[in-house]
Write a protein that holds these residues in place. Sequence first.
Motif, short mmCIF file in Angstrom:
data_model
loop_
_atom_site.label_atom_id
_atom_site.label_comp_id
_atom_site.label_asym_id
_atom_site.label_seq_id
_atom_site.Cartn_x
_atom_site.Cartn_y
_atom_site.Cartn_z
N ARG A 42 91.28 39.34 84.79
CA ARG A 42 90.03 39.26 84.03
C ARG A 42 90.22 39.92 82.67
NH1 ARG A 42 84.99 42.41 84.14
NH2 ARG A 42 83.31 41.08 83.34
N LEU A 43 89.94 39.17 81.63
CA LEU A 43 90.10 39.64 80.26
C LEU A 43 88.79 40.26 79.79
CD1 LEU A 43 92.02 36.52 78.95
CD2 LEU A 43 93.01 38.76 79.41
N VAL A 44 88.73 41.58 79.83
CA VAL A 44 87.53 42.30 79.41
C VAL A 44 87.62 42.53 77.91
CG1 VAL A 44 86.13 44.37 79.72
CG2 VAL A 44 87.40 43.41 81.67
N LEU A 45 86.74 41.87 77.18
CA LEU A 45 86.83 41.88 75.72
C LEU A 45 86.75 43.28 75.15
CD1 LEU A 45 86.23 38.86 76.34
CD2 LEU A 45 84.93 38.80 74.21
N VAL A 46 85.82 44.09 75.66
CA VAL A 46 85.63 45.45 75.13
C VAL A 46 86.89 46.28 75.32
CG1 VAL A 46 84.34 47.58 75.35
CG2 VAL A 46 83.13 45.39 75.43
N LYS A 47 87.49 46.19 76.51
CA LYS A 47 88.69 46.98 76.82
C LYS A 47 89.86 46.54 75.93
CE LYS A 47 91.27 49.80 79.28
NZ LYS A 47 92.61 49.52 78.70
N ILE A 48 90.05 45.23 75.78
CA ILE A 48 91.14 44.73 74.94
C ILE A 48 90.92 45.15 73.49
CG2 ILE A 48 92.26 42.66 74.03
CD1 ILE A 48 91.65 41.31 76.72
N ALA A 49 89.68 45.07 73.02
CA ALA A 49 89.36 45.47 71.65
C ALA A 49 89.68 46.94 71.43
CB ALA A 49 87.89 45.19 71.36
N GLU A 50 89.34 47.78 72.42
CA GLU A 50 89.63 49.21 72.31
C GLU A 50 91.13 49.45 72.25
OE1 GLU A 50 87.74 50.98 75.65
OE2 GLU A 50 85.74 50.99 74.75
N ASP A 51 91.89 48.74 73.10
CA ASP A 51 93.34 48.90 73.12
C ASP A 51 93.98 48.52 71.78
OD1 ASP A 51 93.19 49.74 75.73
OD2 ASP A 51 93.79 47.82 76.60
N LEU A 52 93.41 47.48 71.15
CA LEU A 52 93.96 47.01 69.88
C LEU A 52 93.40 47.75 68.67
CD1 LEU A 52 93.90 43.14 70.53
CD2 LEU A 52 95.88 44.64 70.60
N GLY A 53 92.32 48.48 68.89
CA GLY A 53 91.68 49.18 67.78
C GLY A 53 90.86 48.25 66.91
N PHE A 54 90.39 47.14 67.50
CA PHE A 54 89.60 46.16 66.77
C PHE A 54 88.17 46.15 67.30
CE2 PHE A 54 93.62 43.29 66.29
CZ PHE A 54 94.12 44.17 65.33
N SER A 55 87.31 45.40 66.60
CA SER A 55 85.99 45.12 67.14
C SER A 55 86.13 43.98 68.14
CB SER A 55 85.03 44.71 66.02
OG SER A 55 85.38 43.44 65.51
N VAL A 56 85.06 43.65 68.83
CA VAL A 56 85.12 42.59 69.83
C VAL A 56 85.25 41.21 69.19
CG1 VAL A 56 83.78 41.41 71.63
CG2 VAL A 56 83.85 43.91 71.58
N VAL A 57 84.74 41.04 67.99
CA VAL A 57 84.70 39.72 67.35
C VAL A 57 86.07 39.04 67.25
CG1 VAL A 57 84.13 38.44 65.25
CG2 VAL A 57 82.57 40.20 66.11
N PRO A 58 87.11 39.68 66.69
CA PRO A 58 88.41 39.00 66.61
C PRO A 58 89.03 38.74 67.97
CG PRO A 58 88.61 41.28 65.90
CD PRO A 58 87.15 40.99 66.00
N VAL A 59 88.74 39.60 68.94
CA VAL A 59 89.26 39.40 70.30
C VAL A 59 88.61 38.16 70.91
CG1 VAL A 59 89.44 40.37 72.62
CG2 VAL A 59 89.77 41.84 70.62
#
Length: 242
Positions: A42-59
């Motif tokens: 499961r791709l959790v957008l918030v978690k991936i965004a945090e890992d990348l240091g981005f906002s949720v929008v680009p993820v």
Amino acid sequence: MAFGPSVVVQTAGEIKPGSKSEQAYTSIKARIVQGTFSPGYRLVLVKIAEDLGFSVVPVREAIRRLEAEGLVKFERNVGATVSGIDPTEYLYTMQTLSIVEGAATALSAPLIDSAAIARARAVNEEMRECLDHFDPVRFTALNQDFHSVLFEHCPNPHILDLVHRGWNRLASLRSSTFRFVPGRARESVREHEDLLQLIESQASADTIEHAARRHRAATLDAYLAQASAIPEPLPTSQEEKR
């Protein structure tokens, strides 16, 4: 933050090279191909965004792009997950790829110079070195590098686009294909050299196309033979009660 099939998918051309959306796409795709994000993950957008240091929008934009490529699917009440392995889809994709990649390789052959052949042969030698301490992920990456040299000169952009689409569909599985059929890897390296010799000798387009198709079909046959030999899993206690 959820998105579904009704959302208009962003095309690759709409994501600027080097943008955060492109960086997120590259990062997530790499994790899928390498198996870090396995089928069903499961791709959790918030978690991936945090890992990348981005906002949720680009993820979100990156995942839409991966959904369009078939690497990610959207499930109601679940969200975005890594696409699972569908044996039927794998069969159809490999059959299609054998046709279009064979055609692309044959059309490319007259345009492949000695430098390109040397580059492909060097990649194949790296693949040969991988056989002793087999790393299926690295082997698969090198395999794509090898074939890219052979088909990227294809002058027909429509056929080339179909080849790229086929490789994209296989991406989530190709990282593990040679895990299932490691014995196929050695034969694959040998067949690569045969292909290069055909191109060097200026064999006919039909001969090169048929050789490329047989090469792709042999991997499919090996995978299907291995898959059919795997016994069905025993039912769980819950299944036994049904």
